[in-house]
Design a protein around this motif. Sequence first.
Motif, mmCIF file in Angstrom:
data_model
loop_
_atom_site.group_PDB
_atom_site.id
_atom_site.type_symbol
_atom_site.label_atom_id
_atom_site.label_comp_id
_atom_site.label_asym_id
_atom_site.label_seq_id
_atom_site.Cartn_x
_atom_site.Cartn_y
_atom_site.Cartn_z
ATOM 1 N N TRP A 235 0.994 -1.254 0.111
ATOM 2 C CA TRP A 235 -0.128 0.049 0.046
ATOM 3 C C TRP A 235 0.832 1.355 0.000
ATOM 4 C CZ3 TRP A 235 0.148 -3.755 3.659
ATOM 5 C CH2 TRP A 235 0.644 -3.726 4.802
ATOM 6 N N LYS A 236 2.161 1.107 0.159
ATOM 7 C CA LYS A 236 2.999 2.182 -0.043
ATOM 8 C C LYS A 236 4.077 2.132 -1.122
ATOM 9 C CE LYS A 236 3.292 3.392 5.108
ATOM 10 N NZ LYS A 236 3.989 2.936 6.046
ATOM 11 N N MET A 237 4.059 1.252 -1.898
ATOM 12 C CA MET A 237 4.900 0.903 -2.912
ATOM 13 C C MET A 237 4.506 2.112 -4.058
ATOM 14 S SD MET A 237 7.099 -1.295 -4.451
ATOM 15 C CE MET A 237 6.874 -2.675 -3.546
ATOM 16 N N THR A 238 5.706 2.830 -4.473
ATOM 17 C CA THR A 238 5.383 3.390 -5.762
ATOM 18 C C THR A 238 5.421 2.885 -6.911
ATOM 19 O OG1 THR A 238 7.846 4.170 -5.761
ATOM 20 C CG2 THR A 238 6.528 5.372 -4.205
ATOM 21 N N LYS A 239 4.852 3.658 -7.948
ATOM 22 C CA LYS A 239 5.116 2.974 -9.222
ATOM 23 C C LYS A 239 6.321 2.611 -9.789
ATOM 24 C CE LYS A 239 3.723 6.946 -11.869
ATOM 25 N NZ LYS A 239 2.640 7.618 -12.890
ATOM 26 N N GLU A 240 7.230 3.852 -9.346
ATOM 27 C CA GLU A 240 8.853 3.795 -9.741
ATOM 28 C C GLU A 240 9.310 2.738 -9.116
ATOM 29 O OE1 GLU A 240 7.183 6.646 -8.384
ATOM 30 O OE2 GLU A 240 7.037 7.767 -10.348
ATOM 31 N N ASN A 241 9.228 2.336 -7.729
ATOM 32 C CA ASN A 241 9.810 1.179 -7.118
ATOM 33 C C ASN A 241 9.430 -0.239 -7.802
ATOM 34 O OD1 ASN A 241 11.230 2.852 -5.630
ATOM 35 N ND2 ASN A 241 10.246 2.522 -3.814
ATOM 36 N N TRP A 242 8.070 -0.215 -8.143
ATOM 37 C CA TRP A 242 7.488 -1.430 -8.896
ATOM 38 C C TRP A 242 8.157 -1.633 -10.248
ATOM 39 C CZ3 TRP A 242 4.545 -5.847 -8.250
ATOM 40 C CH2 TRP A 242 4.293 -6.219 -9.206
ATOM 41 N N ALA A 243 8.232 -0.357 -11.104
ATOM 42 C CA ALA A 243 8.564 -0.569 -12.387
ATOM 43 C C ALA A 243 10.153 -0.898 -12.384
ATOM 44 C CB ALA A 243 8.339 0.478 -13.199
ATOM 45 N N ASP A 244 10.899 -0.160 -11.492
ATOM 46 C CA ASP A 244 12.432 -0.390 -11.670
ATOM 47 C C ASP A 244 12.747 -1.875 -11.267
ATOM 48 O OD1 ASP A 244 12.632 2.189 -11.976
ATOM 49 O OD2 ASP A 244 13.525 2.879 -9.995
ATOM 50 N N VAL A 245 12.223 -2.365 -10.303
ATOM 51 C CA VAL A 245 12.494 -3.772 -9.830
ATOM 52 C C VAL A 245 12.076 -4.753 -10.932
ATOM 53 C CG1 VAL A 245 12.091 -5.550 -8.131
ATOM 54 C CG2 VAL A 245 12.604 -3.336 -7.407
ATOM 55 N N ILE A 246 10.913 -4.310 -11.614
ATOM 56 C CA ILE A 246 10.283 -5.304 -12.595
ATOM 57 C C ILE A 246 11.214 -5.387 -13.905
ATOM 58 C CG2 ILE A 246 8.373 -5.900 -14.272
ATOM 59 C CD1 ILE A 246 7.765 -6.879 -11.339
ATOM 60 N N ASN A 247 11.709 -4.134 -14.074
ATOM 61 C CA ASN A 247 12.285 -3.717 -15.438
ATOM 62 C C ASN A 247 13.853 -4.281 -15.301
ATOM 63 O OD1 ASN A 247 10.293 -2.492 -16.844
ATOM 64 N ND2 ASN A 247 10.943 -0.413 -16.083
ATOM 65 N N VAL A 248 14.629 -4.442 -13.937
ATOM 66 C CA VAL A 248 15.821 -4.877 -14.008
ATOM 67 C C VAL A 248 15.756 -6.511 -13.807
ATOM 68 C CG1 VAL A 248 17.891 -4.534 -12.583
ATOM 69 C CG2 VAL A 248 16.733 -2.648 -13.115
ATOM 70 N N ASP A 249 15.147 -6.789 -12.646
ATOM 71 C CA ASP A 249 15.113 -8.168 -12.232
ATOM 72 C C ASP A 249 14.405 -9.095 -13.197
ATOM 73 O OD1 ASP A 249 15.964 -6.470 -10.199
ATOM 74 O OD2 ASP A 249 15.397 -7.867 -8.607
ATOM 75 N N LEU A 250 13.493 -8.798 -13.752
ATOM 76 C CA LEU A 250 12.687 -9.615 -14.788
ATOM 77 C C LEU A 250 13.068 -9.255 -16.091
ATOM 78 C CD1 LEU A 250 10.794 -11.994 -15.545
ATOM 79 C CD2 LEU A 250 8.671 -10.367 -14.970
ATOM 80 N N GLY A 251 12.828 -7.897 -16.442
ATOM 81 C CA GLY A 251 13.002 -7.288 -17.666
ATOM 82 C C GLY A 251 14.676 -7.719 -18.304
ATOM 83 N N GLY A 252 15.510 -7.534 -17.137
ATOM 84 C CA GLY A 252 16.967 -7.579 -17.295
ATOM 85 C C GLY A 252 16.856 -9.264 -17.968
ATOM 86 N N ALA A 253 16.506 -10.136 -17.189
ATOM 87 C CA ALA A 253 16.618 -11.427 -17.457
ATOM 88 C C ALA A 253 15.918 -11.717 -18.997
ATOM 89 C CB ALA A 253 16.081 -12.447 -16.422
ATOM 90 N N PHE A 254 14.796 -11.260 -19.080
ATOM 91 C CA PHE A 254 14.328 -11.378 -20.362
ATOM 92 C C PHE A 254 15.098 -10.877 -21.400
ATOM 93 C CE2 PHE A 254 11.972 -8.837 -23.800
ATOM 94 C CZ PHE A 254 11.690 -10.004 -24.676
ATOM 95 N N ASN A 255 15.553 -9.760 -21.456
ATOM 96 C CA ASN A 255 16.351 -9.089 -22.456
ATOM 97 C C ASN A 255 17.758 -9.884 -22.875
ATOM 98 O OD1 ASN A 255 14.698 -7.046 -22.441
ATOM 99 N ND2 ASN A 255 15.926 -5.526 -21.118
ATOM 100 N N TYR A 256 18.367 -10.342 -21.938
ATOM 101 C CA TYR A 256 19.688 -11.049 -21.988
ATOM 102 C C TYR A 256 19.488 -12.577 -22.653
ATOM 103 C CZ TYR A 256 22.920 -7.583 -21.207
ATOM 104 O OH TYR A 256 23.722 -6.471 -21.364
ATOM 105 N N PHE A 257 18.115 -13.063 -21.971
ATOM 106 C CA PHE A 257 17.692 -14.456 -22.815
ATOM 107 C C PHE A 257 17.366 -14.238 -24.053
ATOM 108 C CE2 PHE A 257 16.418 -17.521 -18.871
ATOM 109 C CZ PHE A 257 17.644 -17.251 -18.184
#
Length: 243
Positions: free
Chosen positions: A96-118
């Motif tokens: 309930w305090k999560m900002t959209k930036e904190n959500w997007a940053d983690v998704i983009n690096v941790d999941l997006g980064g794996a997708f991009n390199y895979f």
Amino acid sequence: MIQVDLTGQVAVVTGAAQGIGEVILSRLLEAGASVVAIDLKAGDKCGFDQNRYLFIQSDVSDFDAAKEVVNRVLERFGRLDILVANAGINRDQVLWKMTKENWADVINVDLGGAFNYFAAASSAMKQQNSGKLIAISSINGLRGKFGQTNYSAAKAGVIGLVKAAAKELGKYSIRVNAVAPGFILTEMTDKMPEKYRNMAIEETVLKKAGKPEDIANAVLFLASDLSSHITGEVIKVDGGQYI
Ligand SMILES: NC(=O)c1ccc[n+]([C@@H]2O[C@H](COP(=O)([O-])OP(=O)(O)OC[C@H]3O[C@@H](n4cnc5c(N)ncnc54)[C@H](O)[C@@H]3O)[C@@H](O)[C@H]2O)c1
């Protein structure tokens, strides 16, 4: 004695400037592979055989940059055998305090980064009819952790990515696996309040924190022929923290 020999193989490790990625990089070099290290910040380039080591400063959340990195690897070394998607960040906050930036940053690096390199690596590996894709997930992607809706979602996403990619790439003899670390002593966990660090250690059945070497050893196993019949798997390395 069985030894892992990766002589002649070419590896890319993301997030290799420190922590788990840095030790994975060292282990792969020790096993004889040529290694390309990717990180946002400059890594330690000293002491490595420059014929077998290349550092590229790049952001894993950039899809086009990942393709460019893989092209540079192919130009320099002629092939790509092992890809370790390790780069990750956390931005903890209750939902309930999560900002959209904190959500997007983690998704983009941790999941997006794996997708991009895979995605970039798999097209090179398909041409070779061989390869090993390895992602660093987390036990918190398997169980969910308080304060980590973004991180748990990203790390669970990585497991879905690994399993689906294993199905798509098996016919090209490309194996795709994940390592799910528990609590490991690195800069990422140094930032945790002591109370939570102690709680994490208490959760393990071995009653100790893991070391980056513990994760690097599992990666080495997945990168080698010792695991030649393992794909689509998630190996927990957590001292029994998840049980
Ligand atoms: N330490 C733990 O307890 C633990 C537990 C489970 C999973 N993991 C995972 O293991 C991996 C490594 O974690 P660590 O503990 O070594 O963390 P760390 O913070 O010590 O190192 C992460 C590295 O990734 C790099 N990085 C961050 N964002 C990047 C980006 N956008 N592009 C390129 N590089 C980037 C950082 O500069 C850093 O060098 C991460 O995916 C993390 O989520 C760690």
